[in-house]
Enzyme design. Structure first.
Site, PDB file in Angstrom:
ATOM      1  N   CYS A 171      33.421  95.823  -7.135  1.00 27.44           N
ATOM      2  CA  CYS A 171      34.576  96.957  -7.405  1.00 27.44           C
ATOM      3  C   CYS A 171      34.216  97.987  -6.781  1.00 27.44           C
ATOM      4  CB  CYS A 171      34.637  96.486  -8.806  1.00 27.44           C
ATOM      5  SG  CYS A 171      33.687  97.613  -9.750  1.00 27.44           S
ATOM      6  N   CYS A 226      31.089  99.873  -8.308  1.00 28.60           N
ATOM      7  CA  CYS A 226      29.857  99.333  -7.986  1.00 28.60           C
ATOM      8  C   CYS A 226      29.726  99.593  -6.398  1.00 28.60           C
ATOM      9  CB  CYS A 226      29.811  97.847  -8.250  1.00 28.60           C
ATOM     10  SG  CYS A 226      29.836  97.599 -10.376  1.00 28.60           S
ATOM     11  N   GLU A 282      26.010  95.177 -11.286  1.00 19.67           N
ATOM     12  CA  GLU A 282      25.236  95.942 -10.263  1.00 19.67           C
ATOM     13  C   GLU A 282      24.766  97.362 -10.804  1.00 19.67           C
ATOM     14  OE1 GLU A 282      28.334  94.287 -10.227  1.00 19.67           O
ATOM     15  OE2 GLU A 282      29.160  94.249  -8.150  1.00 19.67           O
ATOM     16  N   HIS A 301      28.671  97.020 -15.688  1.00 16.30           N
ATOM     17  CA  HIS A 301      28.700  95.720 -14.485  1.00 16.30           C
ATOM     18  C   HIS A 301      27.033  95.327 -14.087  1.00 16.30           C
ATOM     19  CE1 HIS A 301      33.011  96.389 -13.255  1.00 16.30           C
ATOM     20  NE2 HIS A 301      32.936  96.367 -14.622  1.00 16.30           N
TER      21      HIS A 301
END
Lengths: 155, 155
Positions: A82, A85, A54, A52
């Site tokens: 999410c 993260c 992040e 992801h």
């Protein structure tokens, strides 16, 4: 701190993900008013659940700061983080998160859970939301519209 | 599946962390009854907040399986996962998590939050706990006892 300026940079990252047919999420990490890490979601491209925006940016920021603590950093991301993260932000002791649009399916800065502000954990994060909301939200909507269009074609 | 056998392997990883003065947490990921990834916490050694045992092991497992989906995998870890690691387990669609000892400060398989079984998320994970409980718990207690001892000396 110019929130809109930095969110525009995160948006540029999100566009890179969009062009690769990835969920279009982009992120920059700011330290002393400078961007020290920038990344976009690459889960499918790299075939890796951890990639992801992040997480890639936090990894890079730790390399730059040479510490696991990113205490004086602000993370800008186009979509609410999410659980993974949000957890990584907590583990990094990042002090502030600025996001554009909510994630009603998995958001953990208040939408589903509030990982960044839970008195049971040993760190709390200041959260600012809604910066560049329309632009980032339209990008997400277009992405999912394209997916549905393709799915319909394949029917 | 022989839970104790695989947890002993995770424990061996935790010992490696202990010897490096890292919080002693170890992890293995099992697919078709074979260990495809093994790792231990290296947050301080690598100066990186992401380098928890579970994250390093998931990264490796994605490389082995060549997919971000680890649906048929079981993750063994000596301590209940934190929000970041529980979130990464969810993102990887891992089907089962087996852990030894609870983490009352940050555990997200029921202790503080229950990220692995929340109907709002699009995936749920079977959780088994208490395997090799005493051994893994003593290792954690010894680690924190050593830290307190050293802090006292420095007083």
């Amino acid at each position: 701190m110019d929130y809109e300026f930095f969110m525009k940079e995160a948006y540029k990252e999100a566009i890179k993900a969009y062009k690769l047919d990835e969920v279009p999420i982009g992120c920059v990490i700011v330290y002393n008013n400078n961007i020290i890490a920038r990344a976009y979601n690459q889960r499918n491209t790299l075939k890796n659940s951890l990639k992801h925006a992040e997480i890639i940016a936090i990894d890079e920021a730790c390399s730059v700061i040479k510490d696991w603590r990113l205490e004086d950093c602000t993370l800008f991301v186009t979509v609410e983080p999410c659980p993974m993260c949000a957890g990584a932000i907590l583990q990094s002791r990042i002090s502030k998160v600025v996001f554009a649009t909510k994630n009603n399916k998995a958001g953990c800065c208040g939408s589903i859970l509030n990982i960044l502000n839970n008195n049971s954990f040993n760190h709390r994060v200041e959260v600012v939301e809604g910066i560049l909301l329309e632009q980032c939200s339209i990008l997400m909507k277009n992405f999912f519209k394209n997916i549905r269009k393709r799915a319909k074609k394949d029917d």
